[in-house]
Design an enzyme around this catalytic site. Structure first.
Site, PDB file in Angstrom:
ATOM      1  CG  ASN A 191      -1.682   1.261   1.408  1.00  0.00           C
ATOM      2  OD1 ASN A 191      -1.782   2.064   0.476  1.00  0.00           O
ATOM      3  ND2 ASN A 191      -2.252   1.471   2.593  1.00  0.00           N
ATOM      4  CD1 TRP A 192       3.574   1.100  -3.006  1.00  0.00           C
ATOM      5  CD2 TRP A 192       3.534   2.381  -4.842  1.00  0.00           C
ATOM      6  NE1 TRP A 192       4.309   0.465  -3.976  1.00  0.00           N
ATOM      7  CE2 TRP A 192       4.303   1.238  -5.119  1.00  0.00           C
ATOM      8  CE3 TRP A 192       3.361   3.319  -5.854  1.00  0.00           C
ATOM      9  CZ2 TRP A 192       4.909   1.013  -6.353  1.00  0.00           C
ATOM     10  CZ3 TRP A 192       3.955   3.101  -7.095  1.00  0.00           C
ATOM     11  CH2 TRP A 192       4.723   1.955  -7.333  1.00  0.00           C
ATOM     12  CE  LYS A 193       0.316   3.453   4.829  1.00  0.00           C
ATOM     13  NZ  LYS A 193       0.072   3.608   6.243  1.00  0.00           N
ATOM     14  CG  HIS A 251      -5.862   1.954   5.053  1.00  0.00           C
ATOM     15  ND1 HIS A 251      -5.434   2.892   5.971  1.00  0.00           N
ATOM     16  CD2 HIS A 251      -4.824   1.102   4.880  1.00  0.00           C
ATOM     17  CE1 HIS A 251      -4.189   2.612   6.317  1.00  0.00           C
ATOM     18  NE2 HIS A 251      -3.799   1.523   5.669  1.00  0.00           N
ATOM     19  CD  GLU A 283      -3.824  -2.564   7.121  1.00  0.00           C
ATOM     20  OE1 GLU A 283      -2.778  -2.911   6.578  1.00  0.00           O
ATOM     21  OE2 GLU A 283      -4.329  -1.435   6.976  1.00  0.00           O
ATOM     22  CD  GLU A 285      -2.887   5.568   6.676  1.00  0.00           C
ATOM     23  OE1 GLU A 285      -2.820   5.601   5.440  1.00  0.00           O
ATOM     24  OE2 GLU A 285      -1.965   5.078   7.389  1.00  0.00           O
ATOM     25  N   GLY A 329       2.584  -1.257   4.288  1.00  0.00           N
ATOM     26  CA  GLY A 329       2.634   0.163   3.969  1.00  0.00           C
ATOM     27  C   GLY A 329       4.060   0.622   3.724  1.00  0.00           C
ATOM     28  N   GLY A 330       4.648   1.253   4.730  1.00  0.00           N
ATOM     29  CA  GLY A 330       5.970   1.864   4.592  1.00  0.00           C
ATOM     30  C   GLY A 330       7.016   0.973   3.930  1.00  0.00           C
ATOM     31  CB  SER A 368       4.819  -1.860  11.929  1.00  0.00           C
ATOM     32  OG  SER A 368       4.395  -0.521  12.115  1.00  0.00           O
ATOM     33  N   GLY A 385       2.125   2.160  10.656  1.00  0.00           N
ATOM     34  CA  GLY A 385       3.095   3.240  10.518  1.00  0.00           C
ATOM     35  C   GLY A 385       3.750   3.646  11.822  1.00  0.00           C
TER      36      GLY A 385
HETATM   37  C1  PEP Z   1      -0.968   0.102   5.846  1.00  0.00           C
HETATM   38  O1  PEP Z   1      -1.052   1.299   5.633  1.00  0.00           O
HETATM   39  O2  PEP Z   1      -1.806  -0.645   5.338  1.00  0.00           O
HETATM   40  C2  PEP Z   1       0.098  -0.387   6.700  1.00  0.00           C
HETATM   41  C3  PEP Z   1       0.012  -1.593   7.165  1.00  0.00           C
HETATM   42  O3  PEP Z   1       1.143   0.492   6.947  1.00  0.00           O
HETATM   43  P1  PEP Z   1       2.555   0.150   7.641  1.00  0.00           P
HETATM   44  O4  PEP Z   1       3.027  -1.156   7.077  1.00  0.00           O
HETATM   45  O5  PEP Z   1       3.442   1.298   7.282  1.00  0.00           O
HETATM   46  O6  PEP Z   1       2.296   0.055   9.106  1.00  0.00           O
END
Ligand code: PEP
Length: 251
Positions: A9-11, A95, A166, A97, A232-233, A211, A172
């Site tokens: 997930n590049w956000k 999500h 999640e 966010e 994500g990251g 994470s 994040g």
């Molecule tokens: C996400 O945004 O779906 C996510 C899991 O982010 P991260 O891996 O950065 O925690």
């Protein structure tokens, strides 16, 4: 038998140049036919670039959200059909966010989920509790509310879709759920769906997100109800994302 998937997930990240470098690095490592599915969910303007670089490869692509509407006066929205026209296979919906920052309610998330299915996309339906909810012992109540919103129109709704657990406190933040915490939540979700339809529950992939890193992926993905990750990251760093994808493979 469920197959595992690792989805990035590049956000709100990327540029034409950065995406090209990242995708080309992934293409060098991810084979056309792997046992673990690999995909990236990119910002909508980059769907065309993803198609151009990834078609025919072992890496799928998708969007990070879709409109709950099909067309009309909904400025700023992107429909499932539009996303599908660019060859996308996946669409993340719900999500945290989107829920927290943009006010997506359970009802809106279900409408987006349904819209994605209508467009023949594979929706990745995200659920998860906040830290406050976990500390108040409300994790299962929150997950039940979120999953029941979609189950209300029948377990068949989940056929062909994916879930992502999640925990909001792990997204994040660098704090990952332990493999035991992840397994407990995933098993809870699967059991809740099984009450409505055992076969749908058994076949449904449930990804873990929060994470995920190369260093913790193997342990998380070894859990019986964890069918891969939503990343994500770490999905923005080719080496890290490839290592996470490898960690989901046969040990
Ligand atoms: C996400 O945004 O779906 C996510 C899991 O982010 P991260 O891996 O950065 O925690």
């Amino acid at each position: 038998m469920r197959t595992k998937s690792v989805v990035g997930n590049w956000k709100l990240n990327g540029s034409l140049a950065a995406n090209e470098a990242l995708l080309k690095a992934l293409l060098r490592e991810i084979p056309r036919q792997g046992t673990v599915a690999c995909a990236v969910c990119v910002p909508a303007p980059y769907l065309a670039q993803a198609r151009e670089l990834l078609q025919g490869s072992g890496i799928g692509w998708g969007a990070q959200d879709v409109s709950r509407f099909e067309k009309g006066a909904y400025t700023g929205d992107v429909s499932g059909a539009m996303v599908a026209e660019f060859g996308a296979r996946y669409a993340i919906v719900g999500h945290s966010e989107r829920r927290v920052i943009f006010g997506d309610t359970d009802e809106m998330v279900v409408a987006k989920y349904t819209a994605a299915r209508r467009a023949k996309l594979t929706p990745i339906f995200c659920v998860g509790e906040t830290l406050e909810e976990r500390e108040a012992g409300r994790t299962e109540a929150v997950l039940a509310r979120q999953i029941d919103a979609v189950l209300a129109s029948g377990a068949a709704q989940l056929q062909g879709g994916m879930l992502a657990y999640e925990p909001v406190w792990a997204i994040g933040t660098g704090k990952t759920a332990t493999s035991a915490q992840a397994e407990q939540a995933h098993a809870f979700l699967r059991a809740r769906i099984a009450v409505k339809d055992k076969a749908v529950a058994a076949a449904l992939p449930i990804l873990y997100g929060g994470s995920v890193k190369a260093a913790n992926a193997r342990e998380l993905f070894a859990m019986p109800n964890v069918d891969g990750g939503l990343v994500g990251g770490a999905s923005l760093v080719a080496e890290e994302f490839v290592a996470i994808w490898r960690a989901a493979g046969p040990q």
